[in-house]
Motif scaffolding. Structure first.
Motif, PDB file in Angstrom:
ATOM      1  N   LYS A 318       0.851  -1.196   0.000  1.00  0.00           N
ATOM      2  CA  LYS A 318       0.000   0.000   0.000  1.00  0.00           C
ATOM      3  C   LYS A 318       0.883   1.242   0.000  1.00  0.00           C
ATOM      4  N   ASN A 330      -4.843   5.226  -0.241  1.00  0.00           N
ATOM      5  CA  ASN A 330      -3.864   4.140  -0.332  1.00  0.00           C
ATOM      6  C   ASN A 330      -4.064   3.376  -1.632  1.00  0.00           C
ATOM      7  N   TYR A 332      -3.137   0.252  -4.096  1.00  0.00           N
ATOM      8  CA  TYR A 332      -2.677  -1.124  -3.909  1.00  0.00           C
ATOM      9  C   TYR A 332      -1.852  -1.596  -5.103  1.00  0.00           C
TER      10      TYR A 332
END
Length: 468
Positions: A318, A330, A332
């Protein structure tokens, strides 16, 4: 002379359009009733279909006129012309189907399949004929025949950029005979175009009637002369256009408002600020994100196994990025680097042969597999399938001071792929050119553009030679 030539071209185009519509209609009738021989629809007499054609021709021509399809090909691009042809023909068919529905008792045996065949054929042949005519006109203009003669008023960046484009596109059929300016010495030349006198020389040049156009290309500091120059040009009847010297401030397609006769130009037009457009794009993201999750799940499963089997640390990495309206989120990714301290990770970008990148990570980065978990970001609403790529907060602060208009990219959701990426600006490439692409996307967004970028991503966007 130029106006007479354009009238002749329009008349030829009109005649060709009539022939194309009638020919496409007759061909559609032959295909439906002589080639296919569909027995499920009662066959009406040929005279009935010819009566309908009498309605199709003027209706289609009227819509061609409404969609500016009889505008000079010098100023209307090929893609815009094709788009307008499709729109006009679509409306014609929809209107016809609506009328036939209201008159279903009288039109019950009229073949809808034939109408659809006509729709496809007419669009195809119309585009073909107009492109052939465009090629013929381009050939004529390249030879210097029927070229529009023009003079620029004002030596500025706008004048230089306009001359650059004219020189790069001789098929437009323009010839710049000179520049008039009060501050630059007579005889000064830019790429074959001379400064031939002062602005007041318009009083001498215009009465001769040898010019087809005047382009006002004044520098910003001389805009006080604009009203006087426009008055001189309009008195002579010469077509006049204004090329502003602030294209680095105002976009190519500014959004204008009319406040009771007062024109107001918005500095930035963002189509995705419209609620309906936002709803359409979000629907595309959800549907496309769910589909991508299903399609790429086998690849993601294999990537997950390889990451866990080849290095220690979490499967998903993240990273804080800046998104819509400058809000952090955040993002991914599959972890492609060795686990490291957060302070070291933030200090720099990944470089070529970076020792922190794992063996599996190199492959995932080169093929963009490490980006696939961002499908979850799309479904959550942090990101979109298509949009400007998001950046880390520390780099956002750096670029906002160094690159003009950098922060405009945060007026839309960031994307997994974008116009910059499919044009080769990924990884270790020019940030400024990347931002230029992002701004172009933001100002020119359409559903079609998103679909085009997604398609281009499959062919040229996954493998990235600049990804380290």
């Amino acid at each position: 002379m130029e106006d007479n030539n354009q009238k002749l071209i329009n008349r030829i185009q009109l005649l060709l359009d009539i022939l194309v519509i009638a020919g496409s209609y007759l061909l559609a009738w032959l295909i439906q009733f002589e080639l296919i021989r569909d027995e499920t629809t009662g066959k009406l007499p040929f005279s009935v279909y010819m009566t309908a054609l009498v309605c199709f021709i003027p209706g289609t021509l009227f819509l061609y006129y409404a969609f500016n399809l009889y505008t000079s090909k010098r100023v209307q691009g090929r893609r815009l012309e094709i788009s307008n042809i499709i729109k006009a023909n679509t409306i014609v068919v929809l209107v016809f189907l609506s009328v036939s529905f209201l008159m279903k008792e009288q039109m019950i045996d009229f073949s809808r399949k034939m109408v659809f065949i006509f729709y496809v054929l007419n669009i195809f042949f119309e585009i073909l004929v107009r492109n052939l005519m465009r090629m013929a006109l381009t050939s004529i203009w390249r030879k210097g025949i029927n070229v529009r003669q023009m003079v620029l008023v004002g030596y500025s960046r706008a004048a230089e950029e306009y001359i650059d484009r004219i020189n790069q596109n001789p098929q437009w059929g323009y010839r710049v005979r000179g520049i008039l300016d009060d501050n630059v010495e007579r005889g000064t030349m830019y790429k074959g175009v001379k400064v031939i006198g002062r602005i007041e020389n318009l009083n001498v040049i215009l009465p001769f009637g040898s010019l087809d156009e005047i382009a006002i290309t004044l520098g910003l500091s001389e805009y006080y002369k604009l009203e006087h120059i426009v008055a001189l040009c309009e008195k002579s009847g010469v077509h006049t256009k204004f090329i502003p010297d602030y294209n680095n401030i105002i976009p190519t397609k500014p959004y204008t408002e009319d406040l009771m006769g007062l024109p107001v130009i918005n500095i930035r037009h963002v189509p995705l600020s419209n609620s309906f457009n936002k709803m359409i794009k979000r629907t595309m993201d959800i549907v496309g994100g769910l589909l991508a999750l299903v399609v790429f799940s086998p690849v993601m499963l294999i990537a997950a196994i390889l990451v866990k089997a080849t290095s220690k640390g979490p499967l998903i990495y993240k990273q804080e990025r800046v998104g819509l309206h400058n809000k952090p989120f955040n993002m991914y990714k599959f972890r492609s680097m060795e686990v490291q301290e957060e302070s070291k990770e933030k200090s720099c970008w990944t470089t070529k042969n970076d020792p922190r990148v794992t063996t599996v990570g190199k492959l995932m980065r080169r093929t963009s597999i490490d980006e696939l978990p961002q499908i979850i970001n799309v479904l959550k609403g942090d990101m979109s399938l298509v949009g400007p790529r998001p950046e880390r907060p520390q780099f956002v602060e750096k670029f906002r001071e160094e690159i003009p208009r950098y922060m405009v990219k945060h007026q839309v959701r960031p994307g997994m792929t974008g116009w910059a990426q499919v044009n080769g600006f990924r990884g270790d490439t020019s940030i400024r050119k990347r931002i230029d692409c992002d701004l172009y996307y933001i100002e020119n967004w359409t559903v079609g553009m998103d679909l085009k970028i997604i398609l281009m991503t499959f062919f040229k966007g996954f493998v990235n030679k600049n990804a380290y």
